[in-house]
Design a protein around this motif. Structure first.
Motif, short mmCIF file in Angstrom:
data_model
loop_
_atom_site.label_atom_id
_atom_site.label_comp_id
_atom_site.label_asym_id
_atom_site.label_seq_id
_atom_site.Cartn_x
_atom_site.Cartn_y
_atom_site.Cartn_z
N UNK A 56 0.82 -1.21 0.00
CA UNK A 56 0.00 0.00 0.00
C UNK A 56 0.85 1.26 0.00
N UNK A 57 2.18 1.10 0.11
CA UNK A 57 3.06 2.27 0.11
C UNK A 57 4.04 2.16 -1.05
N UNK A 58 4.88 3.15 -1.20
CA UNK A 58 5.83 3.20 -2.32
C UNK A 58 7.22 2.74 -1.93
N UNK A 59 7.40 2.19 -0.76
CA UNK A 59 8.73 1.81 -0.29
C UNK A 59 9.13 0.48 -0.91
N UNK A 60 10.22 0.52 -1.71
CA UNK A 60 10.72 -0.69 -2.37
C UNK A 60 12.03 -1.17 -1.77
N UNK A 61 12.58 -0.45 -0.81
CA UNK A 61 13.85 -0.83 -0.22
C UNK A 61 13.73 -2.16 0.50
N UNK A 62 14.65 -3.04 0.20
CA UNK A 62 14.73 -4.35 0.87
C UNK A 62 13.39 -5.08 0.87
N UNK A 63 12.68 -5.00 -0.24
CA UNK A 63 11.35 -5.62 -0.32
C UNK A 63 11.44 -7.15 -0.36
N UNK A 64 12.54 -7.66 -0.91
CA UNK A 64 12.78 -9.11 -0.89
C UNK A 64 14.11 -9.31 -0.17
N UNK A 65 14.05 -9.65 1.12
CA UNK A 65 15.29 -9.83 1.89
C UNK A 65 16.16 -10.96 1.34
N UNK A 66 17.42 -10.94 1.69
CA UNK A 66 18.40 -11.91 1.18
C UNK A 66 17.98 -13.35 1.50
N UNK A 67 17.45 -13.59 2.71
CA UNK A 67 17.05 -14.96 3.05
C UNK A 67 15.88 -15.44 2.20
N UNK A 68 14.96 -14.53 1.83
CA UNK A 68 13.85 -14.92 0.94
C UNK A 68 14.36 -15.15 -0.47
N UNK A 69 15.32 -14.36 -0.93
CA UNK A 69 15.93 -14.58 -2.24
C UNK A 69 16.58 -15.96 -2.30
N UNK A 70 17.29 -16.32 -1.24
CA UNK A 70 17.93 -17.64 -1.19
C UNK A 70 16.90 -18.76 -1.19
N UNK A 71 15.79 -18.57 -0.48
CA UNK A 71 14.74 -19.59 -0.44
C UNK A 71 14.11 -19.76 -1.83
N UNK A 72 13.87 -18.65 -2.52
CA UNK A 72 13.30 -18.72 -3.88
C UNK A 72 14.29 -19.38 -4.82
N UNK A 73 15.57 -19.05 -4.69
CA UNK A 73 16.61 -19.64 -5.54
C UNK A 73 16.69 -21.16 -5.31
N UNK A 74 16.63 -21.60 -4.06
CA UNK A 74 16.67 -23.04 -3.78
C UNK A 74 15.41 -23.74 -4.30
N UNK A 75 14.26 -23.08 -4.19
CA UNK A 75 13.02 -23.65 -4.74
C UNK A 75 13.12 -23.77 -6.26
N UNK A 76 13.74 -22.79 -6.89
CA UNK A 76 13.93 -22.84 -8.35
C UNK A 76 14.86 -23.98 -8.73
N UNK A 77 15.93 -24.17 -7.96
CA UNK A 77 16.85 -25.28 -8.23
C UNK A 77 16.14 -26.62 -8.08
#
Length: 111
Positions: A56-77
């Motif tokens: 609901x706001x315009x804040x995009x900073x750190x919207x996908x934290x590093x641990x979530x990026x790693x989880x998505x990357x492992x799911x993709x693998x």
């Protein structure tokens, strides 16, 4: 609108956007024991794993934290290890940022 419903609506909007860009949608809300991938799309030899964020706001900073990026990357693998037909594809991770009454922001190769 409740956050869960806003998220589901945002995912369907992202699917529509990628279909208009001539991507075929392989999976929506693909879950495994590692995590969840919101959308998996393919066009030619490009396989795209898409994370959708509705805010609901315009804040995009750190919207996908590093641990979530790693989880998505492992799911993709894990997805790729179970689907051999996508082994030769170029893999990309996109972020779709959706806000009410604003145009969606698509960041290709977000990480």
């Amino acid at each position: 609108m409740k956050p869960y419903r806003l998220g589901i609506l945002a995912e369907y909007l992202a699917i529509l956007i990628y279909k208009l860009k001539f991507y075929s949608i392989i999976c929506h809300r693909k879950k495994n024991f590692v995590g969840e991938i919101d959308i998996i799309a393919c066009r030619g030899k490009q396989l795209v794993f898409i994370e959708v964020k509705a805010r609901n706001n315009n804040i995009m900073e750190n919207i996908v934290p590093k641990n979530q990026q790693n989880r998505i990357r492992r799911s993709a693998e894990l997805f790729l290890s179970h689907n051999d037909k996508y082994n030769g594809c170029e893999v990309r991770f996109d972020l779709v940022f959706i806000r009410p009454y604003k145009l969606p922001v698509i960041i290709e190769n977000a990480w």
